[in-house]
Design a protein around this motif. Structure first.
Motif, PDB file in Angstrom:
ATOM      1  N   LEU A   1      27.460  -7.015  14.977  1.00 14.10           N
ATOM      2  CA  LEU A   1      28.215  -6.278  14.605  1.00 14.10           C
ATOM      3  C   LEU A   1      29.692  -6.151  15.865  1.00 14.10           C
ATOM      4  CD1 LEU A   1      25.056  -4.035  14.766  1.00 14.10           C
ATOM      5  CD2 LEU A   1      26.731  -3.685  12.952  1.00 14.10           C
ATOM      6  N   ILE A   2      29.151  -7.016  16.831  1.00 12.09           N
ATOM      7  CA  ILE A   2      30.648  -6.555  17.674  1.00 12.09           C
ATOM      8  C   ILE A   2      31.479  -7.769  17.174  1.00 12.09           C
ATOM      9  CG2 ILE A   2      31.395  -8.269  19.634  1.00 12.09           C
ATOM     10  CD1 ILE A   2      28.964  -7.783  21.045  1.00 12.09           C
TER      11      ILE A   2
ATOM     12  N   PHE B   1      37.030  -7.582  14.105  1.00 13.79           N
ATOM     13  CA  PHE B   1      38.163  -8.002  13.145  1.00 13.79           C
ATOM     14  C   PHE B   1      38.186  -7.077  13.004  1.00 13.79           C
ATOM     15  CE2 PHE B   1      36.321 -11.609  11.206  1.00 13.79           C
ATOM     16  CZ  PHE B   1      36.297 -12.895  12.013  1.00 13.79           C
ATOM     17  N   ALA B   2      37.785  -5.576  13.106  1.00 17.37           N
ATOM     18  CA  ALA B   2      38.156  -4.381  12.163  1.00 17.37           C
ATOM     19  C   ALA B   2      39.420  -3.393  13.452  1.00 17.37           C
ATOM     20  CB  ALA B   2      37.295  -3.429  11.930  1.00 17.37           C
ATOM     21  N   LYS B   3      39.342  -3.696  14.523  1.00 21.11           N
ATOM     22  CA  LYS B   3      40.043  -3.734  15.144  1.00 21.11           C
ATOM     23  C   LYS B   3      41.593  -4.374  15.445  1.00 21.11           C
ATOM     24  CE  LYS B   3      40.838  -3.148  20.769  1.00 21.11           C
ATOM     25  NZ  LYS B   3      39.871  -3.227  21.831  1.00 21.11           N
ATOM     26  N   ASP B   4      41.054  -6.279  14.520  1.00 21.80           N
ATOM     27  CA  ASP B   4      42.465  -6.467  15.371  1.00 21.80           C
ATOM     28  C   ASP B   4      42.979  -6.791  13.708  1.00 21.80           C
ATOM     29  OD1 ASP B   4      42.250  -6.893  17.647  1.00 21.80           O
ATOM     30  OD2 ASP B   4      40.595  -8.630  17.783  1.00 21.80           O
ATOM     31  N   SER B   5      42.673  -6.549  12.585  1.00 15.45           N
ATOM     32  CA  SER B   5      43.238  -6.994  11.755  1.00 15.45           C
ATOM     33  C   SER B   5      43.652  -5.624  10.822  1.00 15.45           C
ATOM     34  CB  SER B   5      41.994  -7.351  10.962  1.00 15.45           C
ATOM     35  OG  SER B   5      40.671  -6.096  10.282  1.00 15.45           O
TER      36      SER B   5
ATOM     37  N   SER C   1      25.618  -0.555  21.417  1.00 12.34           N
ATOM     38  CA  SER C   1      26.178   0.410  21.764  1.00 12.34           C
ATOM     39  C   SER C   1      27.079   1.380  20.423  1.00 12.34           C
ATOM     40  CB  SER C   1      27.062   0.069  22.683  1.00 12.34           C
ATOM     41  OG  SER C   1      28.470  -0.504  22.664  1.00 12.34           O
ATOM     42  N   TYR C   2      27.001   2.738  20.499  1.00 14.27           N
ATOM     43  CA  TYR C   2      27.197   3.185  19.757  1.00 14.27           C
ATOM     44  C   TYR C   2      29.147   2.868  19.512  1.00 14.27           C
ATOM     45  CZ  TYR C   2      23.429   6.204  19.316  1.00 14.27           C
ATOM     46  OH  TYR C   2      22.829   6.644  19.494  1.00 14.27           O
ATOM     47  N   THR C   3      29.640   2.329  20.835  1.00 12.73           N
ATOM     48  CA  THR C   3      30.734   1.821  20.379  1.00 12.73           C
ATOM     49  C   THR C   3      31.283   0.735  19.882  1.00 12.73           C
ATOM     50  OG1 THR C   3      31.328   1.898  22.804  1.00 12.73           O
ATOM     51  CG2 THR C   3      33.251   0.380  21.949  1.00 12.73           C
ATOM     52  N   HIS C   4      30.147  -0.097  19.319  1.00  9.27           N
ATOM     53  CA  HIS C   4      30.824  -1.426  18.354  1.00  9.27           C
ATOM     54  C   HIS C   4      30.229  -0.981  16.801  1.00  9.27           C
ATOM     55  CE1 HIS C   4      27.662  -3.582  21.748  1.00  9.27           C
ATOM     56  NE2 HIS C   4      29.315  -3.339  21.501  1.00  9.27           N
ATOM     57  N   LEU C   5      29.353   0.478  16.550  1.00  9.84           N
ATOM     58  CA  LEU C   5      29.998   0.721  15.191  1.00  9.84           C
ATOM     59  C   LEU C   5      31.117   1.899  14.906  1.00  9.84           C
ATOM     60  CD1 LEU C   5      25.696   1.533  15.354  1.00  9.84           C
ATOM     61  CD2 LEU C   5      27.016  -0.042  14.630  1.00  9.84           C
ATOM     62  N   THR C   6      32.215   2.254  15.874  1.00 14.26           N
ATOM     63  CA  THR C   6      33.023   2.547  15.591  1.00 14.26           C
ATOM     64  C   THR C   6      34.508   2.373  15.097  1.00 14.26           C
ATOM     65  OG1 THR C   6      33.714   2.757  17.790  1.00 14.26           O
ATOM     66  CG2 THR C   6      32.283   4.197  16.938  1.00 14.26           C
ATOM     67  N   LEU C   7      34.033   1.594  14.418  1.00 16.81           N
ATOM     68  CA  LEU C   7      35.261   0.998  13.557  1.00 16.81           C
ATOM     69  C   LEU C   7      36.533   1.687  12.893  1.00 16.81           C
ATOM     70  CD1 LEU C   7      33.034  -1.092  13.293  1.00 16.81           C
ATOM     71  CD2 LEU C   7      33.822  -2.217  11.425  1.00 16.81           C
ATOM     72  N   PRO C   8      37.918   1.259  12.777  1.00 20.13           N
ATOM     73  CA  PRO C   8      39.092   1.881  12.464  1.00 20.13           C
ATOM     74  C   PRO C   8      39.058   2.046  10.887  1.00 20.13           C
ATOM     75  CG  PRO C   8      39.339   0.370  13.728  1.00 20.13           C
ATOM     76  CD  PRO C   8      37.964  -0.033  13.568  1.00 20.13           C
ATOM     77  N   THR C   9      39.344   3.325  10.550  1.00 19.88           N
ATOM     78  CA  THR C   9      38.918   3.956   9.342  1.00 19.88           C
ATOM     79  C   THR C   9      40.611   3.504   8.465  1.00 19.88           C
ATOM     80  OG1 THR C   9      39.392   5.978   9.294  1.00 19.88           O
ATOM     81  CG2 THR C   9      37.169   5.048   9.623  1.00 19.88           C
TER      82      THR C   9
END
Length: 376
Positions: free
Chosen positions: A330-331, A336-340, A368-376
């Motif tokens: 998940l990390i 990936f979602a943050k950087d790509s 943690s919930y942070t790991h699950l908050t990917l950019p949309t």
């Protein structure tokens, strides 16, 4: 007691250096301390103290030693060739302090001494002399901070020595010495272009990345109680991976820094091969470290197709039995979602969201919930 004695001796040497500086300002001539040091350097029994005094006095007296540098280099070379280890270590510390004080480090003299210093470092490691290893790495870090390019000629020797420290099988009293050795390598690769390093950057990259991943794998084999409970941290109060172990935190950033050292194609080929070896291992620590290390690659690659293999592995790993591996997956996806690019989000949105929904119900993996908050 030995460390306390050394600290007292350094403090006394510093006082002598201050007095010497004051005397020369008043008398405007070479002081008796300089002559005393020269006499002491001729005696093996007194050399260690002589080096200690010289180390403290030189920063105040650079101009007074200009015509004596060849003599000092000869003293350093002779000491590193012949003297007992305590004297050699004092010599290494003093010579590096002197190089650090110079406006321009003489490349030939430094590299001639560096080869001998690396031999001394290897001997300390073989003898499990942790204090010696730490001292040498510490002063070389100081020189690298001043002029990293000066290490280009002998980078291979230094890298192999640092890799041996990072991957040695015995346990250090202070395990951060492994980090220090790798930090010395990174200090050079961060600031010296690969083409300015003698030898093969691709080979060096492979040695360094394997050493970093080895250190990252130095985590407990068993899953402890802390990892048996879910972690719920406020999304605004943490960053993905904040709760990871020191070796993992260090290694993750080290991987990111090292990925800038070589060109894209050899970087992907070497790193990809190493990551697949980790993913295919039956040891969960290899899988875990592979996913954490892989999470950094999106910072350096914009093509979604290149990320597809790792993204697929991360998606599959999110449902594996080991909670640490699930967490690492998940990390990896979050990073990936943050950087790509947005194209990655479009392609993987439908695949990732079910995995995240399942992770919210995971009662074991410490996510943690942070790991699950990917950019949309």
């Amino acid at each position: 007691e030995a460390e306390e004695d050394a600290s007292v001796a350094k403090a006394v040497a510093h006082v002598v250096a201050e007095l010497d500086d004051t005397m020369r300002e008043v008398e405007e001539e070479w002081s008796e301390v300089g002559e005393l040091i020269e006499r002491m350097l001729k005696s093996v029994a007194k050399k260690e103290i002589a080096f200690m005094l010289l180390s403290q006095i030189f920063p105040h007296s650079v101009e007074f030693y200009e015509d004596k540098m060849d003599y000092l280099y000869k003293c350093f070379k002779d000491s590193l060739d012949k003297d007992p280890m305590p004297v050699k270590l004092a010599c290494v510390e003093t010579s590096c302090n002197i190089f650090y004080c110079l406006e321009e480090i003489p490349e030939d003299s430094f590299n001639e001494l560096l080869i001998k210093i690396i031999v001394c470092l290897n001997t300390c490691l073989e003898q499990r002399n942790e204090a010696g290893v730490t001292k040498i790495i510490d002063v070389l870090l100081m020189v690298a901070d001043s002029d990293p390019a000066i290490f280009g000629t002998n980078f291979e020797r230094l890298l192999l020595s640092c890799a041996s420290i990072a991957t040695c099988s015995f346990t250090f009293d202070n395990e951060n010495v492994r980090h220090m050795a790798l930090e010395l390598v990174l200090e050079i690769t961060d600031r010296v272009p690969a083409e300015n390093v003698k030898g093969s950057p691709e080979v060096y990259f492979e040695i360094a990345i394997k050493s970093i991943l080895y250190v990252m794998r130095l985590i407990p084999l068993d899953i402890d109680k802390e990892w048996a409970r879910p972690v719920e941290l406020p999304y605004y109060d943490c960053d993905p991976g904040d709760e990871l172990e020191d070796n993992i935190t260090f290694g993750r950033e080290a991987v990111h820094r090292l990925l800038n050292f070589v060109e894209l194609e050899p970087r992907l080929r070497v790193f990809g091969k190493i990551l697949l070896e980790h993913f295919n291992s039956s040891d969960w620590r290899f899988q875990y470290v592979g996913l954490i290390a892989a999470s950094q690659i999106a910072r350096h690659i914009s093509d979604p197709a290149t990320l597809s293999t790792i993204a697929t592995i991360a998606l599959n790993s999110a449902s594996l039995a080991n909670p640490k591996v699930r967490c690492a997956a998940l990390i990896c996806l979050s990073q990936f979602a943050k950087d790509s690019s947005k194209s990655f989000h479009k392609e993987y949105h439908g695949k990732v969201m079910p995995v995240l929904a399942g992770a919210l119900k995971d009662e074991i993996a410490p996510v943690s919930y942070t790991h699950l908050t990917l950019p949309t």
